[in-house]
Design an enzyme around this catalytic site. Structure first.
Site, PDB file in Angstrom:
ATOM      1  N   SER A   7       0.794  -1.234   0.000  1.00  0.00           N
ATOM      2  CA  SER A   7       0.000   0.000   0.000  1.00  0.00           C
ATOM      3  C   SER A   7       0.825   1.282   0.000  1.00  0.00           C
ATOM      4  O   SER A   7       0.249   2.369  -0.103  1.00  0.00           O
ATOM      5  CB  SER A   7      -0.960   0.011   1.193  1.00  0.00           C
ATOM      6  OG  SER A   7      -2.037  -0.855   0.950  1.00  0.00           O
ATOM      7  N   LYS A  32       0.244   3.754  -2.712  1.00  0.00           N
ATOM      8  CA  LYS A  32      -0.836   4.741  -2.637  1.00  0.00           C
ATOM      9  C   LYS A  32      -0.285   6.168  -2.550  1.00  0.00           C
ATOM     10  O   LYS A  32      -1.011   7.128  -2.834  1.00  0.00           O
ATOM     11  CB  LYS A  32      -1.735   4.445  -1.440  1.00  0.00           C
ATOM     12  CG  LYS A  32      -2.591   3.175  -1.592  1.00  0.00           C
ATOM     13  CD  LYS A  32      -3.506   2.990  -0.404  1.00  0.00           C
ATOM     14  CE  LYS A  32      -4.522   1.873  -0.623  1.00  0.00           C
ATOM     15  NZ  LYS A  32      -4.013   0.547  -0.323  1.00  0.00           N
ATOM     16  N   SER A  38      -5.475   3.283   4.516  1.00  0.00           N
ATOM     17  CA  SER A  38      -5.094   2.454   3.375  1.00  0.00           C
ATOM     18  C   SER A  38      -6.304   1.830   2.690  1.00  0.00           C
ATOM     19  O   SER A  38      -6.285   0.665   2.300  1.00  0.00           O
ATOM     20  CB  SER A  38      -4.121   1.358   3.824  1.00  0.00           C
ATOM     21  OG  SER A  38      -3.262   0.990   2.782  1.00  0.00           O
TER      22      SER A  38
END
Length: 421
Positions: free
Chosen positions: A138, A141, A193
Site C-alpha cells: 500500500s 498509494k 489504506s
C-alpha cells in the site's frame, strides 16, 4: 504415550515439513497477519541477505497466485537496470551501504531493503539494497495520491458503487449511493489504506488503465526507474515493482505538497456513511464514523512524526515510508520486505533507523535523491525472459515438494497402520 513406528515416522516427517515450509514457500504461513509477531526462528535466516543482489532484476518469489497472468496474457518483463545507478555509484551496492564515520549501524532489522535520507537536502545517509526490486504493497498509494493531487479537484463529489463496497483488502467503508469528496477519499486512502478509496479514485481518474498510466508517468517524471505500478491500491499483480530508493524519491516529492503533508499528519478524520443497502431487506442507513490512522508511530505520538504510509501483502510483507523532524532536521525512512518479531516490532525497527540517521553528522551522504532525473539512466540491461519466470518456478517446485512429503507421510502411516491391525 507410546506410538507405533509408523506414527513416529509420520510425526518426524510432519515436523520436517513444518520446519522446512517457511524457507521453501517464502514463509507463507508465518505472514498471514500483517500485525502478527513471530519468533526470530520463524523468519528465514537468509531473508535479509541481499549481498549477492538477488532482487536486482525482479522482486522476491511470490508465495501465492496473485501475480499469475490470465491465459493468453504475457508476463511483464522486469524493468531495465540503469547503469550507472540512479542517485550515485555507491547506491549500486546491494548490501548495506553506509559511511563508517556515521557510527554503528542499527541492528535487528528484518527488512531486506531499507533507506535513510535527509528530506530537505536529499542526501542518502545509509541504505540496504537501495535499488533492489520489491513490491510496494500500500505504499504505492503515495504515488496514487500524487496523481490525484495533480489531476482532480479535492471538492469534487464522488458517488460510491457496489464495486467500491466489495473491493478486496482494507477499506474505509464506502457504500453504494454514499457521497464522498475527493478529499474524503484521498484521506481514507492515506490514513487507513482504503482499497475502496483507491478503486473510487481510479474510476474518477478515468479507470484502472488510465490511472496506472498516469501513476507510472508520474514515477518516470521523478526518475523512479525501479517503479512500475500494476494496481492503484498496491494489491499484488504481475509486474509490480519499486525499490527503497524510489519509495524515498516519491515520498519526498509528496511531502513537498502541503495537502499531502497535512493528510498524512492526521490521526483521525470523520468519514461519511452511506444509505441502506438495496439488496439487504430491512437494512438501515450506515452512519459515518471517525477513522484512525494506521501509522503506529503517529498514532502513539512518536516525537516529531510528520506522517507516513504503511503497507502489507503476503508477497510484499511489511513496508513503510515515513518522515520525522528532530532538532531542526527532517529525515525520511523506507522499510521493505520485513516482518514483526517478538520484542522487535516493525515500528521499533523504524525507530532504530531514525535514531541512526539523526546520530549521523549532518551532511553524511552516500548518494542523493536530488540527483534522480528522468534522463540519468545511462545504459540499461534488459533481462531475458528466463529471469522473469525463475522465481515463480522455484516457488511452485517448493510447494510440490512439500505436498509430496506430506502425501508420503500420510501413505506410510496408513500402510503401517493396516499391517498392525
Amino acid at each position: 504415550m507410546f506410538r507405533s513406528p509408523a506414527g513416529r515416522l509420520a510425526s518426524l516427517l510432519t515436523a520436517a515439513v513444518l520446519v522446512a515450509l517457511p524457507a521453501v514457500v517464502g514463509n507463507t504461513w508465518a505472514h498471514a497477519d500483517p500485525d502478527a509477531v513471530y519468533p526470530t526462528e520463524f523468519v528465514p535466516a537468509a531473508h535479509p541477505d541481499t549481498a549477492d543482489c538477488p532482487h536486482q532484476l525482479h522482486t522476491p518469489p511470490a508465495v501465492d497466485t496473485s501475480e499469475a497472468v490470465a491465459p493468453g496474457e504475457t508476463t511483464p518483463t522486469p524493468l531495465p537496470v540503469p547503469t550507472p545507478a540512479v542517485g550515485g555509484e555507491k547506491l549500486s551496492g546491494c548490501d548495506v551501504v553506509h559511511d563508517p564515520a556515521a557510527g554503528p549501524l542499527p541492528t535487528n532489522l528484518t527488512s531486506a531493503g531499507w533507506l535513510i535520507a535527509d528530506l530537505d537536502s536529499g542526501d542518502v545517509i545509509a541504505a540496504k539494497d537501495p535499488h533492489g526490486r520489491y513490491r510496494p504493497a500500500s505504499t504505492v498509494k503515495v504515488l496514487l495520491a500524487l496523481t490525484v493531487l495533480d489531476e482532480l479537484d479535492l471538492d469534487t463529489t464522488v458517488t460510491g458503487t457496489l464495486n467500491d463496497y466489495g473491493t478486496e483488502g482494507d477499506s474505509c467503508g464506502i457504500g453504494p449511493g454514499g457521497t464522498y469528496t475527493v478529499r474524503d477519499l484521498l484521506t481514507g486512502l492515506l490514513m487507513v489504506s482504503g482499497n475502496d478509496c483507491a478503486n473510487a479514485l481510479a474510476r474518477e481518474l478515468g479507470g484502472y488503465d488510465q490511472t496506472l498510466a498516469a501513476m507510472n508517468a508520474k514515477a518516470a517524471s521523478l526518475g523512479a526507474k525501479d517503479t512500475r505500478a500494476t494496481t492503484p491500491s498496491g494489491l499484488d499483480a504481475a509486474g509490480m515493482s519499486t525499490s527503497p530508493y524510489d519509495e524515498a524519491l516519491i515520498f519526498r516529492d509528496a511531502m513537498a505538497n502541503e495537502t499531502f503533508r497535512h493528510i498524512v499528519s492526521l490521526t483521525t478524520y470523520p468519514f461519511p456513511g452511506f444509505p441502506p443497502l438495496k439488496d439487504v431487506p430491512g437494512d438501515k442507513p450506515h452512519p459515518g464514523y471517525t477513522m484512525g490512522t494506521s501509522n503506529t508511530l503517529l498514532r502513539d505520538g512518536f516525537p516529531g512524526m510528520l506522517g507516513g504510509k504503511t503497507g502489507y501483502t503476503d508477497d510484499a510483507l511489511k513496508t513503510f515510508v515515513g518522515a520525522v523532524e528532530r532538532a531542526g532536521r527532517t529525515l525520511l525512512i523506507v522499510q521493505m520486505y520485513g516482518v514483526n518479531q517478538l520484542d522487535n516490532l516493525y515500528s521499533d525497527q523504524a525507530v532504530r533507523l531514525l535514531d541512526y540517521g539523526f546520530a549521523a553528522p549532518a551532511g553524511t551522504s552516500i548518494g542523493s535523491l536530488a540527483d534522480a532525473a528522468p534522463d540519468d539512466a545511462g545504459t540499461e540491461h534488459s533481462p531475458t525472459g528466463d529471469d522473469v519466470h525463475t522465481a515463480w518456478n522455484i516457488s511452485w517446485i517448493g510447494v510440490a515438494a512439500v505436498v509430496l512429503i506430506v502425501g508420503a507421510a500420510a501413505w506410510i502411516a496408513v500402510r503401517f497402520g493396516r499391517r498392525r491391525r
